[in-house]
Enzyme design. Structure first.
Site, PDB file in Angstrom:
ATOM      1  N   ASP A  19      38.365  27.756  40.926  1.00 23.19           N
ATOM      2  CA  ASP A  19      38.787  28.931  41.686  1.00 23.19           C
ATOM      3  C   ASP A  19      38.926  28.631  43.175  1.00 23.19           C
ATOM      4  O   ASP A  19      38.322  27.688  43.698  1.00 23.19           O
ATOM      5  CB  ASP A  19      37.731  30.039  41.563  1.00 23.19           C
ATOM      6  CG  ASP A  19      37.677  30.662  40.175  1.00 23.19           C
ATOM      7  OD1 ASP A  19      38.268  30.096  39.241  1.00 23.19           O
ATOM      8  OD2 ASP A  19      37.034  31.711  40.055  1.00 23.19           O
ATOM      9  N   ASP A  20      39.667  29.494  43.833  1.00 22.94           N
ATOM     10  CA  ASP A  20      39.693  29.649  45.301  1.00 22.94           C
ATOM     11  C   ASP A  20      40.609  28.675  46.034  1.00 22.94           C
ATOM     12  O   ASP A  20      40.701  28.732  47.252  1.00 22.94           O
ATOM     13  CB  ASP A  20      38.294  29.578  45.931  1.00 22.94           C
ATOM     14  CG  ASP A  20      37.401  30.720  45.504  1.00 22.94           C
ATOM     15  OD1 ASP A  20      37.870  31.579  44.727  1.00 22.94           O
ATOM     16  OD2 ASP A  20      36.233  30.756  45.925  1.00 22.94           O
ATOM     17  N   HIS A  76      44.258  34.838  41.626  1.00 21.46           N
ATOM     18  CA  HIS A  76      42.882  35.113  42.083  1.00 21.46           C
ATOM     19  C   HIS A  76      42.888  35.952  43.369  1.00 21.46           C
ATOM     20  O   HIS A  76      41.982  35.833  44.180  1.00 21.46           O
ATOM     21  CB  HIS A  76      42.139  33.794  42.271  1.00 21.46           C
ATOM     22  CG  HIS A  76      40.640  33.912  42.297  1.00 21.46           C
ATOM     23  ND1 HIS A  76      39.933  34.723  41.435  1.00 21.46           N
ATOM     24  CD2 HIS A  76      39.700  33.320  43.069  1.00 21.46           C
ATOM     25  CE1 HIS A  76      38.640  34.614  41.695  1.00 21.46           C
ATOM     26  NE2 HIS A  76      38.469  33.777  42.688  1.00 21.46           N
ATOM     27  N   HIS A  91      40.527  37.618  48.238  1.00 25.25           N
ATOM     28  CA  HIS A  91      39.232  37.361  47.601  1.00 25.25           C
ATOM     29  C   HIS A  91      38.162  38.402  47.930  1.00 25.25           C
ATOM     30  O   HIS A  91      37.027  38.075  48.267  1.00 25.25           O
ATOM     31  CB  HIS A  91      38.720  35.956  47.938  1.00 25.25           C
ATOM     32  CG  HIS A  91      37.754  35.411  46.913  1.00 25.25           C
ATOM     33  ND1 HIS A  91      36.399  35.659  46.957  1.00 25.25           N
ATOM     34  CD2 HIS A  91      37.947  34.643  45.822  1.00 25.25           C
ATOM     35  CE1 HIS A  91      35.809  35.055  45.933  1.00 25.25           C
ATOM     36  NE2 HIS A  91      36.724  34.436  45.231  1.00 25.25           N
ATOM     37  N   TYR A 147      34.461  37.151  42.192  1.00 27.03           N
ATOM     38  CA  TYR A 147      33.065  37.476  41.861  1.00 27.03           C
ATOM     39  C   TYR A 147      32.931  38.034  40.446  1.00 27.03           C
ATOM     40  O   TYR A 147      31.868  38.546  40.089  1.00 27.03           O
ATOM     41  CB  TYR A 147      32.462  38.475  42.871  1.00 27.03           C
ATOM     42  CG  TYR A 147      32.727  38.089  44.303  1.00 27.03           C
ATOM     43  CD1 TYR A 147      31.987  37.083  44.925  1.00 27.03           C
ATOM     44  CD2 TYR A 147      33.768  38.681  45.019  1.00 27.03           C
ATOM     45  CE1 TYR A 147      32.268  36.688  46.224  1.00 27.03           C
ATOM     46  CE2 TYR A 147      34.062  38.292  46.316  1.00 27.03           C
ATOM     47  CZ  TYR A 147      33.303  37.296  46.913  1.00 27.03           C
ATOM     48  OH  TYR A 147      33.585  36.908  48.197  1.00 27.03           O
ATOM     49  N   HIS A 198      34.569  25.668  41.549  1.00 27.25           N
ATOM     50  CA  HIS A 198      35.523  25.879  42.651  1.00 27.25           C
ATOM     51  C   HIS A 198      36.110  24.573  43.163  1.00 27.25           C
ATOM     52  O   HIS A 198      35.433  23.542  43.140  1.00 27.25           O
ATOM     53  CB  HIS A 198      34.818  26.614  43.798  1.00 27.25           C
ATOM     54  CG  HIS A 198      34.297  27.958  43.392  1.00 27.25           C
ATOM     55  ND1 HIS A 198      33.107  28.096  42.723  1.00 27.25           N
ATOM     56  CD2 HIS A 198      34.825  29.201  43.521  1.00 27.25           C
ATOM     57  CE1 HIS A 198      32.915  29.395  42.457  1.00 27.25           C
ATOM     58  NE2 HIS A 198      33.938  30.082  42.934  1.00 27.25           N
TER      59      HIS A 198
END
Ligand SMILES: *[C@@H]1O[C@H](CO)[C@@H](O)[C@H](O)[C@H]1NC(C)=O
Ligand SMILES: *[C@@H]1O[C@H](CO)[C@@H](O)[C@H](O)[C@H]1NC(C)=O
Ligand SMILES: *[C@@H]1O[C@H](CO)[C@@H](O)[C@H](O)[C@H]1NC(C)=O
Ligand SMILES: *[C@@H]1O[C@H](CO)[C@@H](O)[C@H](O)[C@H]1NC(C)=O
Ligand SMILES: *[C@@H]1O[C@H](CO)[C@@H](O)[C@H](O)[C@H]1NC(C)=O
Length: 469
Positions: A205-206, A255, A259, A296, A366
Site C-alpha cells: 500500500d501507499d 487507495h 489517505h 486503515y 507498504h
C-alpha cells in the site's frame, strides 16, 4: 488505530511528498527507451540468499523478469540492512532506477486493455492539493457523484475521525454500520483473504514510493506478482513507477487521493477521494481499477456502497476473528512506534496464525518507505518463501479467481462484476442484521449478511472462491 499513529503517518506522508529527488529524475530521463515488452521465458533469477537472520545480504536484479519486464540495461542492486538496523531514522539506501521506460502505445499484458497513454505530465492546477482531502466543488466530482444514482447509499453519519475512541456513539453502532475499524465487521462483498488455504495474497500500500523499484526488482527476480494499492497523491509524483508496476504484471488498485479514514468523510468527499485516485491511475496507465482498499481498513456500509457504486470492490486484510488483524505494523517503523525486529516478529506470528485458518490470507504491508521495503524484500517475503508448510504467494485478485481482465473496467468481460450495472435497482450492498460472532450470519444470504471476517472467509471457501469472479 491510534490517532497519534495516524497523525504520525500523515506527517510522514507529508515528508514523503517533498522527497522529490531531482537526481533520480535525471537518471530516469536518461534511461533508454524500451517501449517493446520483452518476455523472457527462461530467466535464471539471480541467486540470492536473502533470509531472515542473514544480515547485510545483497541482491542484484540484473536478470530479466519473466513477467514481461524489459531486460534491465544495467545491473542494479541494493543492500538489505540487518534486521536490528531497520528502525526510524536509519540511513536510507540509494534507490534503484526504473527497469525501463515504456512508450505511449505499448501493449499491456492485460488482454483487451487499451495501449499505454502518452506519458503523464503533472499539472498541479488540474489536481486537488496533494495529501489534502480532495475538494468536492469540481465538475469532476459532480460527474462522479452521478455514479451513485440508482444505488442505495446508507444514510450513516460520518465518524469523528475514523477511530473508535473518538466516536463512542458510532462505535456502539459498529455492528449495524458494518464498521470494520471497531470490531472487524465485514460484508460478503469485501475481499479479506485468498480462498485457498496456505495462500498469501500479497499486496503493498501507499505507493508508488521512492523505494518501490527495489521491491519491483525483487518481485521480478522471484517471478512474483503483488497487488499495489496506490495513492493518487503519490501517483502524480512517480507515474513511471506505476507504469512499471502495471506493465510488469502486477495488479493495480485504488487507495484514495489523500489517505484519510473514509468513514469520517462526507459521501461527496469519499467520491472525490476515490475518484481522483482512480483518475490518476487512468491517466497514467489507461485503465480504471475495479478493486480498492480503504486506508486503515476504515470502511462501513456507506463507504462500501459508494465504492461498489463506483465500480470498486473493497479489499481489506485478514483477521483471525480474535481481534488480531494481519497488520505487520511495518508502517509504524519509520515513525519509531515499532522496530524492525518487532514488525518482523508480528509477521512471524501472522504466518503461524495463518496456518490455522481454513482459507488463505491477506497481510498489510507498504512500499512507501525504505524501512518497509527492506522488511519486505529482506525478511518477510523470504520468510514466507522458506516457510513450512509451503505457502503459495499470489496477488489478491488472482488468488480470488478474478480474471486479470476484470481488474480494470476497460477490459472487464463480466458485466455483472463487480455488480450488476443497473440504474433501476439496488446493488448487492448488504444491509442486513446480525453482528460480530453471530452464528446465524453464516446462514445469511450472500447479499444480506453481516459476518465476522472469519465467517466471510468460510463462506468464500464454501463458494469455491468464485464469489467475486
Ligand atoms: C547497523 O547498526 C550498527 C549500530 O548502529 C552500525 O554500527 C552498523 O554499521 C549498521 N550496519 C549496517 C549494515 O547498516
Ligand atoms: C513464472 O510464473 C508463471 C506464472 O505462475 C509461470 O507460468 C512461469 O513458468 C514462471 N516462470 C519462471 C521462470 O519461473
Ligand atoms: C453503468 O452504466 C451506466 C449507464 O449505462 C454507465 O454510464 C456507467 O458508466 C456504468 N458504470 C460502470 C461502472 O460501468
Ligand atoms: C495470533 O493468534 C494469537 C492467538 O489467537 C493472538 O493472540 C495473536 O494476537 C495473533 N497475532 C497475529 C499477528 O495475528
Ligand atoms: C461475473 O461476476 C458475477 C458477480 O461477481 C459473478 O457472480 C459471476 O460468476 C461472474 N461471471 C463469470 C462468467 O465470471
Amino acid at each position: 488505530m491510534q490517532l497519534q499513529a495516524f497523525v504520525a503517518l500523515l506527517s510522514l506522508l507529508g515528508a514523503a511528498n517533498v522527497n522529490a529527488n531531482p537526481e533520480r529524475h535525471a537518471r530516469l530521463a536518461k534511461r533508454q527507451n524500451a517501449g517493446a515488452v520483452v518476455t523472457v521465458g527462461s530467466s535464471s533469477a539471480s541467486s540470492t540468499s536473502l533470509s531472515p537472520g542473514a544480515p547485510t545480504t545483497s541482491f542484484t536484479s540484473s536478470t530479466a523478469s519473466a513477467l514481461g519486464s524489459p531486460v534491465p540495461t544495467t545491473p542494479v542492486g541494493t543492500t538489505i540492512p540487518p534486521l536490528v538496523n531497520i528502525t526510524s531514522g536509519m540511513a536510507t539506501p540509494s534507490t534503484v532506477p526504473l527497469s525501463a521506460t515504456y512508450s505511449a502505445g505499448a501493449t499491456p499484458l492485460i488482454s483487451g486493455a487499451p495501449v499505454l497513454p502518452t506519458p503523464f505530465v503533472f499539472q498541479a492546477a488540474d489536481w486537488p492539493t496533494q495529501d489534502q482531502i480532495a475538494p468536492t466543488d469540481s465538475e469532476e466530482v459532480s460527474e462522479w457523484m452521478e455514479e451513485l444514482n440508482g444505488f442505495n447509499i446508507p444514510d450513516i453519519t460520518p465518524t469523528v475521525d475514523g477511530t473508535c475512541q473518538s466516536d463512542p456513539a458510532a462505535a456502539a453502532e459498529a455492528a449495524s454500520r458494518g464498521w470494520w475499524t471497531c470490531g472487524g465487521y465485514t460484508r460478503v462483498t469485501d475481499i479479506t483473504a485468498c480462498p485457498n488455504k496456505l495462500t498469501w495474497g500479497v499486496s503493498f500500500d501507499d505507493g508508488p514510493g521512492f523505494y518501490s523499484m527495489e521491491l519491483l526488482d525483487y518481485l521480478a527476480s522471484k517471478n512474483m506478482t503483488s497487488t499495489f494499492f496506490v495513492i493518487g497523491s503519490r501517483i502524480v509524483e512517480r507515474p513511471q513507477v506505476l507504469v512499471e508496476e502495471y506493465m510488469s504484471g502486477h495488479e493495480i488498485a485504488v487507495h484514495t487521493w489523500s489517505h484519510r479514514p473514509l468513514t469520517m468523510l462526507t459521501t461527496a468527499q469519499v467520491v472525490a477521494e476515490l475518484g481522483w485516485a482512480r483518475k490518476a491511475i487512468k491517466d497514467v496507465i489507461g485503465v480504471t481499477p475495479t478493486l480498492m482498499r480503504p486506508p486503515y481498513g476504515d470502511i462501513d456500509d456507506r463507504v462500501r456502497a459508494i465504492s461498489l457504486a463506483m465500480g470498486m470492490v473493497p479489499v481489506i486484510w485478514t483477521s483471525t476473528g480474535t481481534g488480531a488483524t494481519f497488520d505487520t505494523n511495518d508502517w509504524k517503523v519509520p515513525g519509531g512506534v515499532v522496530t524492525g525486529p518487532q514488525s518482523f516478529a508480528t509477521f512471524e506470528a501472522i504466518l503461524s496464525n495463518a496456518t490455522m485458518l481454513n482459507t488463505g490470507f491477506v497481510v498489510l504491508e507498504h512500499d512507501l518507505y525504505a524501512q518497509t521495503v527492506d522488511l519486505a524484500i529482506g525478511y518477510t517475503l523470504p520468510a514466507a518463501m522458506n516457510f513450512t508448510p509451503t505457502l503459495t504467494l499470489d496477488s489478491i485478485g488472482h488468488c480470488n479467481g478474478i480474471p486479470s481482465t476484470n481488474l480494470y473496467r476497460e477490459s472487464n468481460q463480466n458485466t455483472s462484476f463487480p455488480y450488476a450495472n443497473s440504474t433501476s435497482g439496488d446493488t448487492s450492498v448488504p444491509s442486513g442484521s446480525g453482528g460480530k460472532g453471530s452464528t446465524s450470519a453464516t446462514s445469511g444470504t450472500l447479499s444480506n449478511a453481516i459476518m465476522p471476517i472469519s465467517m466471510v472467509v468460510a463462506s468464500l471457501l464454501a463458494a469455491g472462491g468464485s464469489l467475486l469472479m
